[in-house]
Design a protein around this motif. Sequence first.
Motif, short mmCIF file in Angstrom:
data_model
loop_
_atom_site.label_atom_id
_atom_site.label_comp_id
_atom_site.label_asym_id
_atom_site.label_seq_id
_atom_site.Cartn_x
_atom_site.Cartn_y
_atom_site.Cartn_z
N HIS A 350 11.92 -37.90 -29.52
CA HIS A 350 11.51 -36.79 -30.37
C HIS A 350 12.46 -36.61 -31.55
O HIS A 350 12.03 -36.36 -32.68
CB HIS A 350 11.45 -35.50 -29.55
CG HIS A 350 11.17 -34.27 -30.36
ND1 HIS A 350 9.89 -33.93 -30.77
CD2 HIS A 350 12.00 -33.32 -30.86
CE1 HIS A 350 9.95 -32.81 -31.47
NE2 HIS A 350 11.21 -32.43 -31.54
N THR A 355 6.59 -41.25 -31.49
CA THR A 355 5.61 -40.95 -30.45
C THR A 355 5.42 -42.23 -29.65
O THR A 355 4.94 -43.23 -30.18
CB THR A 355 4.27 -40.49 -31.05
OG1 THR A 355 4.51 -39.37 -31.91
CG2 THR A 355 3.31 -40.08 -29.95
N PRO A 409 1.15 -36.28 -32.46
CA PRO A 409 2.57 -36.60 -32.28
C PRO A 409 3.20 -35.98 -31.04
O PRO A 409 4.34 -36.29 -30.70
CB PRO A 409 3.22 -36.02 -33.55
CG PRO A 409 2.32 -34.89 -33.94
CD PRO A 409 0.93 -35.32 -33.56
N ASP A 412 3.30 -37.13 -25.84
CA ASP A 412 4.28 -37.60 -24.86
C ASP A 412 4.72 -36.50 -23.89
O ASP A 412 5.16 -36.80 -22.78
CB ASP A 412 5.51 -38.17 -25.58
CG ASP A 412 5.23 -39.51 -26.23
OD1 ASP A 412 4.19 -40.12 -25.90
OD2 ASP A 412 6.03 -39.94 -27.08
#
Length: 648
Positions: A350, A355, A409, A412
């Motif tokens: 991050h 991503t 984005p 995750d």
Amino acid sequence: MFTLILFMKNGLAFIMKKKKQEAEHVCRIEEIVFVAIRKQDKSVEISRQNGAPCYFAFPSLAALESMVSCLSAYYRVMKSWTFNICRELPAPSLAYLRSNKCHGPVGSKFAHQKLKIKAGLETGIGILRESSMEYDTYKLSVIKKVDQPPIEYTIIENEEGKVHLKDKKEDHDNLLSLINWEIQINYNGIGLRKLIPPSDLDKAETPLIYASKKKNEEGDSPFSIAAGEPKVMYMEHFIVIDKTPLKGKFSSVYHVRWAGRTADELAVKVPQLKAREKDDYMSCLSKFLLIKGDCVVKVYGLTLCPLSLVMEYLPLGPLNTYLQRNAKKMRQVDLLEAASYLAKALWDLHEIGITHHKIRCYNVLVADHTEHRFKVKLGDPSKPEYSSNDIHWLPREHIMHPLSALADPNVDVWAFATTVWEIFSMGETPLAGADIQQVKALYSEGYLLSRPELCPKDLYQVMVSCWHPDPHRRKHPQVIMRDVKQIFYYITDDTSTVVSEEQFSVSTQLTSLTQTDGSVTEVQFEQIMDYPLIPPEIAIPEVGVEDNYAVGDETTKSLTLKDLLVPPPWGIQSVEQTESEPSPPPIELNNCSIEIVQRIGKGNYGYVFKGKRIFKDKRVEYVALKRLVSVGNTSDFQKEMEIMKVFT
């Protein structure tokens, strides 16, 4: 004996009282990742971006609370106002703001930009924020007309803690009471219909500007390239050790030795790519190659003919198969430590703006397993694509159209929680053997994977927060890492202190705080409160069957798929909204109101409804309405609106 010094520009430092030496720099404020408290030995760990933690011991819990509170306050005004660096000592002011759906001192520019993105074409949408210039003052920005800037109102807090709109006499007990009164009773006053709450994902300029602008300095960041490391390599440099590669769905991995360096064993991953896919693959890897974090697989470089990735060799293999082979000897603390490494990898990605798209248990590799450590590393992103097989790792807003997740984005975070579920289920695939369409239908209604037997309830609370139906209320990677690490501390109950001059890991006794003007303040605070580890943000029902299961087991044949999942804590609300659901309230316009009758279709940007346009003289006209599924980039939708106007 040590004195801890806090400089606004240079950050945190300490100095020994008995030795007249210069202050030893610990880190800048913006380099702090989180602070974890160990009440057993009255110590704290300060986790830093360079990966090397610092440990400080205190003479009392009151002294500990003083230092952590001070660090937390500076962090919020210099780095991120939304983040409590220590979960056990939440800032009361931040709790007040969140309970009242109020942003911090973010400034009008940020507020107006967020309104523009979130409100779309709606009016009556507002943002409440602290004033960045005046104390006990709040600003309320409201969109009254789509094509005009928001109207800004000032809210004053008096000495008694009550609030009122500037130039108005009506006092309210708190901000939320005032806002509810404006929405429900005084709608014609300021025209407010809905308030946009703050989010952990908000990015705004901080009130203080002392934070250093230096990025990626060698030794200060895990994202720098080490000098002298090769990045472009040749296949001729490698000697294949095992000629039978490990084959995956999209690649083959070879175990090789670097010619001339007999001790260096490597893994060469050769992806199976079509010609048109190579550019996307290289683009995906471009940032990943820069990461030097300890929680991701180390990448030495690339070969261009054939295109392949040269990485460190980890002989213990993928985590899912390792857990399946060694399930009987795995301890809860081992699994939790693996989750903490994965949480750190998520935050590393991050921070550099990556991503991953492939956070899965099979893409996590076991680096080391001893009596005292179970270390894992996240593998490379591989080929970024989604299919119905990825449904368990997909946010619910993407399960009907998996490919749409490629443009998100924040996917995750959801995938991280599902991968932690895999870890505590000993590498098993979620709902193995179940009908994918039934799973998709239940997930779309908000049903969740149940808590595995070995998974601590506090950790499952973190996972559920990552699965929240509102993307803006899901946990931020830094919050995830802080909370998982803190749970790990409580489970291990390890009171050992690591002292390392090389990593600046120190053990201190703090008796005073030295301010930047040279004055010294003795610590005199009441004993620290016994905060719960993870406050229950969401009431989570427990599933009424064994947590570890396989859909085809004899013990579960009489159970439906729904019985194996947890009902959504926030209530059932299908992505595909049904006609049997309660109709939304009428939409009030200048000369009429719109009443939605039923859903009749689905378009690119949302759902199409049949509605009744009711005029003030009781005339009724049937119309079609389009409602956006989610608010975001509305440029294409606005273009469509302009085209539609041509035909009116």
